[in-house]
Write a protein that holds these residues in place. Structure first.
Motif, PDB file in Angstrom:
ATOM      1  N   TYR A  74       3.324  -7.625  10.801  1.00 37.08           N
ATOM      2  CA  TYR A  74       2.197  -6.452  11.422  1.00 37.08           C
ATOM      3  C   TYR A  74       1.569  -5.868  10.146  1.00 37.08           C
ATOM      4  O   TYR A  74       1.929  -5.361   9.304  1.00 37.08           O
ATOM      5  N   PRO A  75       0.165  -6.380   9.822  1.00 34.95           N
ATOM      6  CA  PRO A  75      -0.396  -6.337   8.854  1.00 34.95           C
ATOM      7  C   PRO A  75      -1.086  -4.769   8.934  1.00 34.95           C
ATOM      8  O   PRO A  75      -0.843  -4.033   9.773  1.00 34.95           O
ATOM      9  N   VAL A  76      -1.183  -4.291   7.555  1.00 35.14           N
ATOM     10  CA  VAL A  76      -1.860  -2.913   7.369  1.00 35.14           C
ATOM     11  C   VAL A  76      -2.853  -2.591   8.530  1.00 35.14           C
ATOM     12  O   VAL A  76      -3.916  -3.390   8.916  1.00 35.14           O
ATOM     13  N   ALA A  77      -2.943  -1.503   9.178  1.00 35.04           N
ATOM     14  CA  ALA A  77      -3.846  -0.840  10.189  1.00 35.04           C
ATOM     15  C   ALA A  77      -3.583  -1.554  11.455  1.00 35.04           C
ATOM     16  O   ALA A  77      -4.341  -0.851  12.408  1.00 35.04           O
ATOM     17  N   SER A  78      -2.708  -2.572  11.587  1.00 34.00           N
ATOM     18  CA  SER A  78      -2.296  -2.996  12.932  1.00 34.00           C
ATOM     19  C   SER A  78      -1.292  -1.989  13.656  1.00 34.00           C
ATOM     20  O   SER A  78      -0.870  -1.015  13.074  1.00 34.00           O
ATOM     21  N   GLN A  79      -1.109  -2.352  14.951  1.00 36.69           N
ATOM     22  CA  GLN A  79      -0.405  -1.323  15.668  1.00 36.69           C
ATOM     23  C   GLN A  79       1.086  -1.903  16.303  1.00 36.69           C
ATOM     24  O   GLN A  79       0.895  -3.150  16.437  1.00 36.69           O
ATOM     25  N   ALA A  80       2.165  -1.309  16.390  1.00 36.84           N
ATOM     26  CA  ALA A  80       3.419  -1.794  16.901  1.00 36.84           C
ATOM     27  C   ALA A  80       4.180  -0.928  17.621  1.00 36.84           C
ATOM     28  O   ALA A  80       3.964   0.520  17.261  1.00 36.84           O
ATOM     29  N   VAL A  81       4.972  -1.275  18.468  1.00 36.86           N
ATOM     30  CA  VAL A  81       5.858  -0.134  19.142  1.00 36.86           C
ATOM     31  C   VAL A  81       7.162   0.033  18.043  1.00 36.86           C
ATOM     32  O   VAL A  81       7.975  -1.087  18.092  1.00 36.86           O
ATOM     33  N   MET A  82       7.523   0.978  18.217  1.00 37.31           N
ATOM     34  CA  MET A  82       8.682   1.132  17.581  1.00 37.31           C
ATOM     35  C   MET A  82       9.997   1.128  18.181  1.00 37.31           C
ATOM     36  O   MET A  82       9.909   1.741  19.456  1.00 37.31           O
ATOM     37  N   HIS A  83      11.001   0.655  18.035  1.00 36.00           N
ATOM     38  CA  HIS A  83      12.356   0.679  18.655  1.00 36.00           C
ATOM     39  C   HIS A  83      13.394   1.033  17.794  1.00 36.00           C
ATOM     40  O   HIS A  83      14.355   0.113  17.588  1.00 36.00           O
ATOM     41  N   ALA A  84      13.152   2.214  17.513  1.00 35.23           N
ATOM     42  CA  ALA A  84      14.176   2.806  16.485  1.00 35.23           C
ATOM     43  C   ALA A  84      14.715   4.218  16.805  1.00 35.23           C
ATOM     44  O   ALA A  84      13.667   4.832  17.418  1.00 35.23           O
ATOM     45  N   ASN A  85      15.833   4.947  16.568  1.00 30.48           N
ATOM     46  CA  ASN A  85      15.991   6.083  16.801  1.00 30.48           C
ATOM     47  C   ASN A  85      16.644   6.809  15.548  1.00 30.48           C
ATOM     48  O   ASN A  85      17.671   7.727  15.808  1.00 30.48           O
ATOM     49  N   HIS A  86      16.393   6.543  14.456  1.00 28.35           N
ATOM     50  CA  HIS A  86      16.574   7.317  13.189  1.00 28.35           C
ATOM     51  C   HIS A  86      16.519   8.897  13.565  1.00 28.35           C
ATOM     52  O   HIS A  86      17.162   9.589  12.978  1.00 28.35           O
ATOM     53  N   MET A  87      15.423   9.219  14.348  1.00 26.26           N
ATOM     54  CA  MET A  87      14.873  10.479  14.601  1.00 26.26           C
ATOM     55  C   MET A  87      14.467  10.697  16.022  1.00 26.26           C
ATOM     56  O   MET A  87      14.120   9.624  16.595  1.00 26.26           O
ATOM     57  N   LYS A  88      14.522  11.956  16.508  1.00 22.88           N
ATOM     58  CA  LYS A  88      14.181  12.181  17.876  1.00 22.88           C
ATOM     59  C   LYS A  88      12.670  11.902  17.796  1.00 22.88           C
ATOM     60  O   LYS A  88      11.940  12.110  16.766  1.00 22.88           O
ATOM     61  N   GLY A  89      12.055  11.446  18.890  1.00 23.28           N
ATOM     62  CA  GLY A  89      10.493  11.352  19.062  1.00 23.28           C
ATOM     63  C   GLY A  89       9.883  10.051  18.556  1.00 23.28           C
ATOM     64  O   GLY A  89       8.849   9.995  18.480  1.00 23.28           O
ATOM     65  N   MET A  90      10.917   9.261  18.022  1.00 21.18           N
ATOM     66  CA  MET A  90      10.419   8.009  17.303  1.00 21.18           C
ATOM     67  C   MET A  90      10.453   6.662  18.199  1.00 21.18           C
ATOM     68  O   MET A  90       9.578   6.238  18.023  1.00 21.18           O
ATOM     69  N   ASP A  91      11.631   6.557  18.990  1.00 16.74           N
ATOM     70  CA  ASP A  91      11.680   5.454  19.690  1.00 16.74           C
ATOM     71  C   ASP A  91      10.644   5.374  20.908  1.00 16.74           C
ATOM     72  O   ASP A  91      10.565   6.206  21.746  1.00 16.74           O
ATOM     73  N   GLY A  92      10.111   4.148  21.070  1.00 19.34           N
ATOM     74  CA  GLY A  92       8.930   4.107  21.970  1.00 19.34           C
ATOM     75  C   GLY A  92       7.445   4.386  21.480  1.00 19.34           C
ATOM     76  O   GLY A  92       6.699   4.210  22.232  1.00 19.34           O
ATOM     77  N   ALA A  93       7.354   5.087  20.351  1.00 21.67           N
ATOM     78  CA  ALA A  93       6.168   5.507  19.878  1.00 21.67           C
ATOM     79  C   ALA A  93       5.246   4.345  19.353  1.00 21.67           C
ATOM     80  O   ALA A  93       5.916   3.577  18.912  1.00 21.67           O
ATOM     81  N   VAL A  94       4.104   4.574  19.468  1.00 19.19           N
ATOM     82  CA  VAL A  94       3.150   3.358  19.050  1.00 19.19           C
ATOM     83  C   VAL A  94       2.859   3.791  17.347  1.00 19.19           C
ATOM     84  O   VAL A  94       2.244   4.801  17.157  1.00 19.19           O
ATOM     85  N   ALA A  95       3.102   2.794  16.603  1.00 20.00           N
ATOM     86  CA  ALA A  95       2.911   3.106  15.210  1.00 20.00           C
ATOM     87  C   ALA A  95       1.781   2.545  14.464  1.00 20.00           C
ATOM     88  O   ALA A  95       1.545   1.340  15.006  1.00 20.00           O
ATOM     89  N   THR A  96       1.091   3.061  13.727  1.00 21.61           N
ATOM     90  CA  THR A  96       0.138   2.378  12.992  1.00 21.61           C
ATOM     91  C   THR A  96       0.595   2.021  11.809  1.00 21.61           C
ATOM     92  O   THR A  96       1.389   2.920  10.832  1.00 21.61           O
ATOM     93  N   ILE A  97       0.520   0.635  11.231  1.00 19.37           N
ATOM     94  CA  ILE A  97       1.231   0.197  10.118  1.00 19.37           C
ATOM     95  C   ILE A  97       0.332   0.855   8.730  1.00 19.37           C
ATOM     96  O   ILE A  97      -0.958   0.484   8.661  1.00 19.37           O
ATOM     97  N   ALA A  98       1.035   1.524   8.014  1.00 19.11           N
ATOM     98  CA  ALA A  98       0.491   2.152   6.458  1.00 19.11           C
ATOM     99  C   ALA A  98       0.757   1.290   5.519  1.00 19.11           C
ATOM    100  O   ALA A  98      -0.004   1.234   4.410  1.00 19.11           O
ATOM    101  N   GLY A  99       1.849   0.575   5.687  1.00 20.87           N
ATOM    102  CA  GLY A  99       2.254  -0.510   4.508  1.00 20.87           C
ATOM    103  C   GLY A  99       3.097  -1.395   4.724  1.00 20.87           C
ATOM    104  O   GLY A  99       4.215  -1.027   5.719  1.00 20.87           O
ATOM    105  N   ALA A 100       3.209  -2.691   4.286  1.00 20.52           N
ATOM    106  CA  ALA A 100       4.336  -3.481   4.477  1.00 20.52           C
ATOM    107  C   ALA A 100       4.826  -4.232   3.234  1.00 20.52           C
ATOM    108  O   ALA A 100       3.752  -4.654   2.374  1.00 20.52           O
ATOM    109  N   PHE A 101       6.067  -4.214   3.074  1.00 15.92           N
ATOM    110  CA  PHE A 101       6.607  -4.495   1.755  1.00 15.92           C
ATOM    111  C   PHE A 101       7.860  -5.471   1.993  1.00 15.92           C
ATOM    112  O   PHE A 101       8.826  -5.472   3.084  1.00 15.92           O
ATOM    113  N   GLU A 102       8.005  -6.459   0.911  1.00 18.74           N
ATOM    114  CA  GLU A 102       9.362  -7.573   0.989  1.00 18.74           C
ATOM    115  C   GLU A 102      10.429  -6.729   0.041  1.00 18.74           C
ATOM    116  O   GLU A 102      10.149  -6.617  -1.101  1.00 18.74           O
TER     117      GLU A 102
END
Length: 198
Positions: A74-102
């Motif tokens: 998922y390159p920077v500026a692309s979008q992806a759906v999150m499947h994480a529940n670290h916090m409320k309001g996160m799971d299922g949200a569409v995220a815009t990638i701001a940075g990708a790191f190894e």
């Protein structure tokens, strides 16, 4: 004599009735006090949870030694759906990638430095956010010192590594599905917690 016999029982009945009424009031007051104390305890527990809640947004600054991913899924500026529940309001949200790191990403357990309740399996801390991290990744069971402030009381806390995985991690922007608030530069989401937008 007859009048006295009538008055005494009536007076006694009045006294007993008054005693019962006063007793009932006292019990009601005790119950109200207990309920109030229970409410206060619940509020204190909730405040404790809120006090240690994770910071949704960040400044976007990353450790200097953190390697930028060359060909992320998922390159920077692309979008992806999150499947994480670290916090409320996160799971299922569409995220815009701001940075990708190894890096190597960890789940950790620790006791906050501010005296909060112990935190178990916190997701996520990256290798570069651990004090005196060398080139070799840590292993489950290792004891480390955290050098990040995702949560209050986290920076400087001694932690135990629960799991370790070498992967691509993403910093993301998204809209909280519960509050509608914009979250910017959230750290971190792993590649396995993302899927393409359909």
């Amino acid at each position: 004599m007859l009048k006295k016999r009538i008055k005494l029982p009536v007076a006694a009945l009045l006294f007993v009735a008054l005693f019962l009424v006063l007793g009932a009031c006292a019990n009601a007051n005790e119950e109200n006090t207990e309920n109030t104390e229970g409410t206060e305890n619940t509020e204190e527990n909730m405040e404790g949870m809120d006090h240690g809640s994770m910071n949704h947004s960040s400044s976007g600054e990353v450790p200097e030694e953190l390697a930028v991913a060359e060909n992320p899924t998922y390159p920077v500026a692309s979008q992806a759906v999150m499947h994480a529940n670290h916090m409320k309001g996160m799971d299922g949200a569409v995220a815009t990638i701001a940075g990708a790191f190894e890096t190597t990403v960890y789940t950790v357990s620790y006791t906050p430095t501010n005296g909060g309740e112990p935190v178990k399996d916190h997701k996520w801390v990256i290798h570069e956010e651990i004090e005196n991290a060398g080139e070799e990744p840590f292993k489950p069971g290792d004891e480390v010192v955290l050098n990040t402030d995702h949560m209050e009381g986290m920076d400087g806390a001694t932690a135990t590594i629960d799991s370790a995985e070498k992967t691509t991690v993403y910093m993301v922007n998204y809209t909280d599905t519960e509050t509608g608030k914009e979250v910017t530069n959230h750290k971190w989401v792993t590649e396995s917690e993302l899927s393409p937008v359909e």
